[in-house]
Design an enzyme around this catalytic site. Structure first.
Site, PDB file in Angstrom:
ATOM      1  N   HIS A  25      -4.341  -3.918  -6.638  1.00 54.78           N
ATOM      2  CA  HIS A  25      -4.456  -5.070  -5.726  1.00 54.78           C
ATOM      3  C   HIS A  25      -5.870  -5.243  -5.210  1.00 54.78           C
ATOM      4  CE1 HIS A  25      -0.610  -2.907  -4.917  1.00 54.78           C
ATOM      5  NE2 HIS A  25      -0.168  -4.003  -5.484  1.00 54.78           N
ATOM      6  N   SER A  80      -2.061 -12.798  -1.137  1.00 60.07           N
ATOM      7  CA  SER A  80      -3.284 -11.987  -1.057  1.00 60.07           C
ATOM      8  C   SER A  80      -4.392 -12.622  -1.892  1.00 60.07           C
ATOM      9  CB  SER A  80      -3.014 -10.574  -1.557  1.00 60.07           C
ATOM     10  OG  SER A  80      -2.593 -10.615  -2.897  1.00 60.07           O
ATOM     11  N   ASP A 105      -7.703  -3.083   1.550  1.00 58.49           N
ATOM     12  CA  ASP A 105      -6.600  -3.117   0.584  1.00 58.49           C
ATOM     13  C   ASP A 105      -6.483  -1.744  -0.072  1.00 58.49           C
ATOM     14  OD1 ASP A 105      -4.762  -3.869  -1.494  1.00 58.49           O
ATOM     15  OD2 ASP A 105      -5.448  -5.916  -1.371  1.00 58.49           O
TER      16      ASP A 105
END
Ligand SMILES: *[C@@H]1O[C@H](CO)[C@@H](O)[C@H](O)[C@H]1NC(C)=O
Ligand SMILES: *[C@@H]1O[C@H](CO)[C@@H](O)[C@H](O)[C@H]1NC(C)=O
Ligand SMILES: *[C@@H]1O[C@H](CO)[C@@H](O)[C@H](O)[C@H]1NC(C)=O
Ligand SMILES: *[C@@H]1O[C@H](CO)[C@@H](O)[C@H](O)[C@H]1NC(C)=O
Ligand SMILES: *[C@@H]1O[C@H](CO)[C@@H](O)[C@H](O)[C@H]1NC(C)=O
Ligand SMILES: *[C@@H]1O[C@H](CO)[C@@H](O)[C@H](O)[C@H]1NC(C)=O
Ligand SMILES: *[C@@H]1O[C@H](CO)[C@@H](O)[C@H](O)[C@H]1NC(C)=O
Ligand SMILES: *[C@@H]1O[C@H](CO)[C@@H](O)[C@H](O)[C@H]1NC(C)=O
Length: 759
Positions: A223, A540, A160
């Site tokens: 994220h 996610s 990520d």
């Protein structure tokens, strides 16, 4: 439409390269297509544009056992000898596929196509983190999510946007008692910092775009940190929010180790997968997705890389995508990937909008515990501009005269975040904001940002009520009343509006997503501060939960292969609302289809004891690729080694030993269709399982044999389900019929979704 255009272009590209390489001929039109695809190139001195291409090559005999350096040297031999000044070879892949990524001009790619061993070349593309909203709020709420076992000794890889290694969720050895297993061979790039430890074992940066500013794999966007913490963040006791909810925050596998790989494009993700395989991770979480739906698998480079990982025994968990709620928006749908959709939980960040007519409308808000967010009753304004102009309704343009000193009604949508709208509202003098969900978002409130003005978000039905009141009494006033975190809200779980839906046109009809997991308003570590937390929504986040649960299952059942872990999670999932009455609903409030839920909602307790498992061997995936009708070259590119379908055989997608069953039936043909499956016992005790089928009247399914006896662990039993049209007046072409197959023993119930598409 734009998506399809690009996809066709890719397909054309692929085919023209194949043809070029096989016929050794130049194809007109190819250059023009390449020129428009290689859009992110840099002009070099000669005025030629280079871009990163991912090149698949067929290894000659002598390269089969070559080491990484020898392989890289061979990969370089495909590249032009004339150097344009910049390094050409970007990545040489030894594990994730057979090939490399290189910076090339379209002409150079064209020239390469004639070389021996060349298979195909595809332009690199950016991938998108499937986290929708990550506003930080430096407070802490106990996560509802606590799993049974800590997942010690298991390594979860996360690809990520990097990580905040100093965060209390990871720093030092956070809650991990043992050093990693010997199989760990990775490296931590935060070398000068004592941040890597028993929790965060490794961290690498492959993100070329970010490296210019920050060479280390720090997370700038948030994220990666959030996902890593959701999967395996350590336990933090005494966490509380302004004196509210006091408890422990934790990832789904708080005892697991983490290996973080920062990557943003397909070529980089492939390099990260390559490294993760070398490093020895057990579970790989890929919370990213392509913007394009339904890429054929042989063109989907992430699918290709993950197949290599699965071949090495790694379980790959990926986001289904945040492109819902429309059908056919699913990403990462290859059958070796565990594809995860997002659900809501029973937790709400409650607030209400109290109107001067006495009505109180429920919504959600993040209220700061200070006077700046406490509000007197103020006039409401609904600045609808001219009819039909959504942008004004969405608060993208506001005139101060209309909104100064007022509570401003805005809509979701118009391609702007609520935070962006809040800025516009504040600039125009508004003092509070009511965000009204569009019909598309329905009952899912997935964006509750922490803003400088009081903001409340209403679901679609509540928004309609508010609009009626405002239409009736234009002088209405309102105030926002915070109510804090509440649990036990119903319905729950529901499918989040943004969660991508099947079917997946690329995978031959296999039902996707596989499973739902919590992915709305989940609190986890923030990238911005050492002990800060942020709230985020997305598939996610859902994938991160499944990665953690998979780690726990790997720990408790070390003999299971990745497909058995997936089977355990799918066949024990929860099918209904938490109240026990009614099905899982979607954003509209109606029963969600299998294309939204997959097998259902994850139930980690059930998954720990599934009784039986559907196991898929690597060779099955290769035969499945042949069964999709791919050419030998396409299958070879995907598998990463030479395959001749005539030799290995073909497996129809319907016959893959998947935990869900999807078949096509012809409404005008009377011939029934039989699909086979094999179950493996994962229990030590003897068990007799009886089959039962639940299907609507039009279609029938006969299971044979109807009973299966398992005497010992590891024993395999085969059965067939024969589908037929039971009453042709009840079905017609285009119908999609949903049902369930259950194998029940005294202890276990092994459930598979059934999906019958009438052709
Ligand atoms: C640029 O392209 C031209 C024509 O295709 C070629 O002759 C030239 O060598 C290229 N220059 C570089 C630096 O690659
Ligand atoms: C939170 O709970 C812990 C243990 O139960 C306690 O020690 C602590 O004082 C509590 N904190 C707050 C702010 O209530
Ligand atoms: C938050 O606000 C409430 C109500 O005004 C107050 O009782 C509470 O003490 C505040 N908590 C903190 C931590 O400031
Ligand atoms: C939405 O916004 C993004 C970024 O601002 C932009 O790239 C994209 O084209 C926009 N999409 C639409 C449909 O306007
Ligand atoms: C799980 O654990 C075992 C033993 O520790 C290991 O061999 C296996 O490859 C692991 N991974 C998966 C995904 O099952
Ligand atoms: C919204 O209202 C409509 C019409 O009253 C109703 O059918 C629907 O179930 C409601 N949706 C939700 C999510 O409650
Ligand atoms: C369905 O079966 C009929 C009769 O066998 C055949 O003519 C038709 O082409 C089939 N349709 C499809 C979509 O396969
Ligand atoms: C098929 O369904 C129709 C409509 O429900 C019913 O009238 C008919 O009797 C059924 N036929 C059979 C053979 O069950």
């Amino acid at each position: 439409m734009a998506d399809n255009g690009r996809q066709c272009l890719r397909a054309n590209l692929f085919l023209s390269f194949l043809l070029a390489s096989f016929l050794g001929r130049y194809l007109p039109g190819c250059l023009a297509q390449l020129a428009c695809v290689g859009e992110e190139g840099d002009d070099d001195a000669g005025g030629n544009r280079t871009a990163v291409y991912i090149v698949h090559v067929r290894k000659p005999e002598r390269m089969i056992h070559a080491g990484p350096e020898e392989l890289a040297a061979w990969h370089r031999s495909f590249l032009p000898s004339l150097d344009s000044g910049e390094p050409r070879l970007v990545f040489s892949y030894s594990k994730s596929m057979s090939g490399f990524a290189a910076r090339l001009t379209p002409e150079e790619v064209e020239a390469m196509a004639g070389k021996e061993g060349f298979l195909s070349a595809l332009p690199d593309e950016k991938l998108y983190p499937q986290t929708t909203y990550t506003p930080d709020f430096l407070r802490l709420r106990p996560d509802v999510w606590r799993a049974a076992n800590r997942g010690e000794g298991v390594i979860i890889g996360v690809i990520d946007s990097g990580i905040n290694p100093e965060h209390v969720s990871f720093a030092g050895s956070k809650g991990v008692r043992r050093w990693p297993p010997r199989k760990w061979r990775g490296y931590c790039e935060f070398y000068r910092h004592r941040t890597c430890g028993r929790k965060l074992l490794g961290a690498r940066n492959y993100d070329a775009g970010a490296k210019a500013e920050q060479p280390l794999p720090y997370d700038i966007e948030g994220h990666g940190t959030h996902v890593a913490a959701t999967a395996a963040g350590g336990e933090i006791r005494g966490a509380n929010v302004y004196g509210y909810a006091n408890g422990t925050a934790s990832g789904a596998a708080p005892g697991a180790h983490l290996a973080v790989y920062k990557a943003a494009t397909v070529a980089e993700v492939l390099a990260a997968i390559n490294q993760a395989i070398e490093d020895g991770v057990d579970v790989l979480c890929i919370p990213l997705a392509s913007q394009e739906a339904d890429l054929p698998i042989f063109l989907d480079v992430v699918a290709i890389g993950t197949l290599a990982a699965v071949r090495k025994g790694i379980l790959v968990v990926a986001a289904a995508g945040n492109y819902g709620p429309l059908a056919g928006t699913l990403r990462n749908g290859a059958p070796w990937i565990m594809t995860v959709g997002a659900s809501t939980t029973d937790r709400a960040l409650r607030a209400s909008l109290r109107l001067s007519n006495g009505v109180e409308l429920p919504g959600e808000a993040l209220h700061r515990n200070d006077s700046s967010q406490l509000l007197d009753e103020l006039p409401l304004t609904y600045p609808t501009a001219k009819r039909g102009q959504l942008p004004a309704e969405a608060c993208s343009h506001l005139r101060a005269a209309k909104v100064t000193g007022k509570v401003v009604l805005c809509h979701t949508g118009a391609n702007m975040t609520t935070a962006e709208k809040a800025k516009i509202v504040m600039a125009a003098g508004g003092v509070a904001m009511v965000v009204m969900n569009s019909e598309k978002r329905g009952q899912t409130i997935a964006e509750v940002p922490d803003l400088d003005i009081p903001t409340i978000v209403l679901d679609y039905n509540t928004s309609l009520r508010l609009r009626e009141y405002v239409a009736k009494s234009p002088r209405l006033k309102a105030t926002v009343i915070p109510a804090g975190t509440t649990f036990g809200n119903r319905p729950a779980p529901t499918v989040a509006s943004f969660s991508s839906r099947g079917p997946s046109a690329a995978n031959g009809g296999i039902l996707k997503p596989d499973i739902l997991a919590p992915g709305v308003n989940i609190l986890a570590a923030s990238h911005a501060a050492q002990s800060g937390f942020s709230i985020a929504s997305g598939t996610s986040v859902a994938a991160a939960h499944i990665a953690g649960i998979a780690a726990i299952l790997n720990k408790t059942n070390p003999s299971w292969n990745p497909s058995m872990i997936r089977s355990a999670i799918m066949t024990t999932s929860r099918l209904g609302d938490m109240t026990g009455v009614g099905p899982i609903t979607d954003e509209k409030g109606t029963a969600a289809s299998l294309f939204a839920t997959g097998a259902g909602h994850v139930d980690p307790w059930g998954a720990a004891d599934p009784g039986l498992a559907y196991s898929v061997e690597f060779g099955d995936y290769v035969r499945y690729l042949c069964g999709l009708g791919y050419s030998d070259v396409q299958v070879s590119v995907t598998a990463g080694f030479p395959v001749q379908c005539a030799a290995v055989g073909k497996l129809d997608a319907e016959q893959l030993n998947y935990p869900s069953i999807a078949v096509k039936l012809n409404s005008s043909a009377t011939a029934p269709k039989a699909v086979g499956r094999t179950l493996t016992s994962v229990r030590c005790s003897i068990g007799t399982y009886k089959a039962s089928v639940e299907l609507p009247a039009g279609v029938a399914a006969k299971v044979s044999p109807r009973r299966l006896l398992f005497l010992r662990k590891g024993q395999r039993r085969r059965f067939a389900v024969t589908f037929s049209i039971a009453n042709s007046t009840l079905v017609e072409a285009g119908d999609v019929i949903e049902g369930r197959l259950r194998w029940s023993s005294d202890v276990n119930v092994v459930t598979s979704p059934l999906l019958v598409t009438i052709a």
